[in-house]
Design an enzyme around this catalytic site. Structure first.
Site, mmCIF file in Angstrom:
data_model
loop_
_atom_site.group_PDB
_atom_site.id
_atom_site.type_symbol
_atom_site.label_atom_id
_atom_site.label_comp_id
_atom_site.label_asym_id
_atom_site.label_seq_id
_atom_site.Cartn_x
_atom_site.Cartn_y
_atom_site.Cartn_z
ATOM 1 N N LYS A 167 0.838 -1.205 0.000
ATOM 2 C CA LYS A 167 0.000 0.000 0.000
ATOM 3 C C LYS A 167 0.873 1.257 0.000
ATOM 4 O O LYS A 167 0.590 2.228 -0.715
ATOM 5 C CB LYS A 167 -0.933 -0.004 1.216
ATOM 6 C CG LYS A 167 -1.718 1.301 1.434
ATOM 7 C CD LYS A 167 -2.665 1.612 0.284
ATOM 8 C CE LYS A 167 -3.298 2.992 0.428
ATOM 9 N NZ LYS A 167 -4.314 3.059 1.474
ATOM 10 N N LEU A 168 1.931 1.254 0.779
ATOM 11 C CA LEU A 168 2.832 2.409 0.810
ATOM 12 C C LEU A 168 3.523 2.596 -0.531
ATOM 13 O O LEU A 168 3.696 3.725 -1.002
ATOM 14 C CB LEU A 168 3.859 2.239 1.932
ATOM 15 C CG LEU A 168 3.299 2.158 3.357
ATOM 16 C CD1 LEU A 168 4.415 1.900 4.358
ATOM 17 C CD2 LEU A 168 2.521 3.420 3.728
#
Length: 284
Positions: A167-168
Site C-alpha cells: 500500500k505504501l
C-alpha cells in the site's frame, strides 16, 4: 454476518455505506457519533461493546496511533469479547506497528486481517476498491465475502506486513503522479494554454492515467473538498520513507514528493484533497 465498523472519515463512511447498501447488518462506533446519524444503523457505546456484538469488525482510521488506541484503550476493542472474531483493518498502517497489531489481536483470541485498500471515496461507494490482504489463510477465506462487497480486486499476500508495504509503494506512485500532473497543468497555464485544454492534451498523451481521470473535475473546478487529504498522503509517504530507511534503501522521488505535500500542509491545505497540491505550482 453481523459486522461492526469503526472510523467514519471520508473513506470509512463511504465503505460503511457500501456495506449497508449490500445488505450487511452493520453496527458502528465513531469518536464523533454525529457522523453516524445519517447511516441509519445501530451505534455502540464503545469499541469493547461493539466487538462483543459482532462477528467481524472493520477499522478505517487515520494512522497506526489511532488503531493502537482503539484496540487497547480502557474500553477498546481488545477489552471486549474477541474470541473467534475477525478484525479487518483497512487503515494504512506503519510497517512495524502492523506486526504488533497481528500479535495483539491473536493474543486476544481473534483473527487480525491486514487489509489496506487502494482507491478513495467514489470507488468505495461503488464497490470498486482494490484490497490488499495479509492474514492467515483461514481468516482470509472467512472475510473474503465481505471484502468482495467493497472491492473489485483482492490480492492475497499472506505474510504479515506485505499488504501494508505494498500500500505504501502504491501511494508513492499516487503522490508522485498527482504532483507531476499538477505541475504540468500549472506550467501549461503559465504558458497561456487553458487548464481544460492542458488536461485534455495530457489525457491524450503521456498524462493519461486513472489519477488524472479521477481528479480532472476537481482540478477544473478547484473544488478540493477532501476525498484523500494532503495530511494523509504526507503520512503515508513518511511511513514509506521510514520503511526504506529500515531496509537501508534510498528513496528519491518519494522524498521530494513528501516534502511537496509538507509544503501544502504548511500553506494550510492540510485537510484539502491531495489534488490541491496544484495550488503550490499555480499560485505560490
Amino acid at each position: 454476518m453481523k459486522t461492526g465498523f469503526i472510523g467514519l472519515g471520508n473513506l470509512g463512511k463511504a465503505m460503511a455505506k457500501r456495506l449497508i447498501g449490500e445488505g450487511v447488518e452493520l453496527i458502528v462506533w465513531n469518536r464523533t457519533l454525529e457522523k453516524a446519524k445519517d447511516l441509519g444503523v445501530k451505534t455502540a457505546k464503545d469499541p469493547a461493546e461493539l466487538i462483543s456484538e459482532v462477528e467481524a469488525l472493520f477499522l478505517n482510521l487515520t494512522d497506526s496511533d489511532a488503531v493502537m488506541k482503539v484496540l487497547t484503550d480502557e474500553k477498546g476493542v481488545l477489552k471486549g469479547n474477541c474470541t473467534g472474531k475477525l478484525i479487518i483493518d483497512t487503515t494504512t498502517n506503519h510497517f512495524e506497528k502492523v506486526t504488533q497489531f497481528h500479535s495483539l489481536v491473536k493474543e486476544s483470541g481473534a483473527y487480525y486481517v491486514e487489509a489496506p485498500v487502494l482507491g478513495s471515496v467514489i470507488p468505495a461507494l461503488q464497490g470498486l476498491l482494490t484490497v490488499l490482504v495479509s492474514a492467515d489463510r483461514e481468516a482470509f477465506e472467512k472475510v473474503k465475502p465481505l471484502l468482495e462487497k467493497i472491492g473489485k480486486n483482492i490480492f492475497y499476500l499472506e505474510k504479515q506486513g506485505l499488504a501494508t508495504k505494498m500500500k505504501l509503494i502504491n501511494n508513492l506512485v499516487l503522490g508522485s503522479f498527482m504532483a507531476t500532473l499538477s505541475e504540468a497543468i500549472a506550467i501549461g497555464e503559465h504558458c497561456g494554454i487553458s487548464k481544460a485544454q492542458v488536461i485534455e492534451i495530457l489525457q491524450s498523451g503521456a498524462g493519461n492515467s486513472m489519477i488524472l481521470n479521477v481528479k480532472k473535475q476537481k482540478l477544473l473546478d478547484e473544488d478540493f473538498s477532501p476525498h484523500f487529504s494532503n495530511s494523509l498522503i504526507y503520512k503515508d509517504l513518511q511511513y514509506l520513507q521510514e520503511l526504506c530507511y529500515y531496509m537501508k534503501k534510498p528513496i528519491f522521488t518519494g522524498s521530494i514528493v513528501k516534502e511537496l505535500f509538507a509544503m501544502a500542509i504548511a500553506k494550510h491545505l492540510s485537510e484539502e484533497d491531495f489534488s490541491s497540491i496544484y495550488k503550490l505550482f499555480k499560485y505560490f
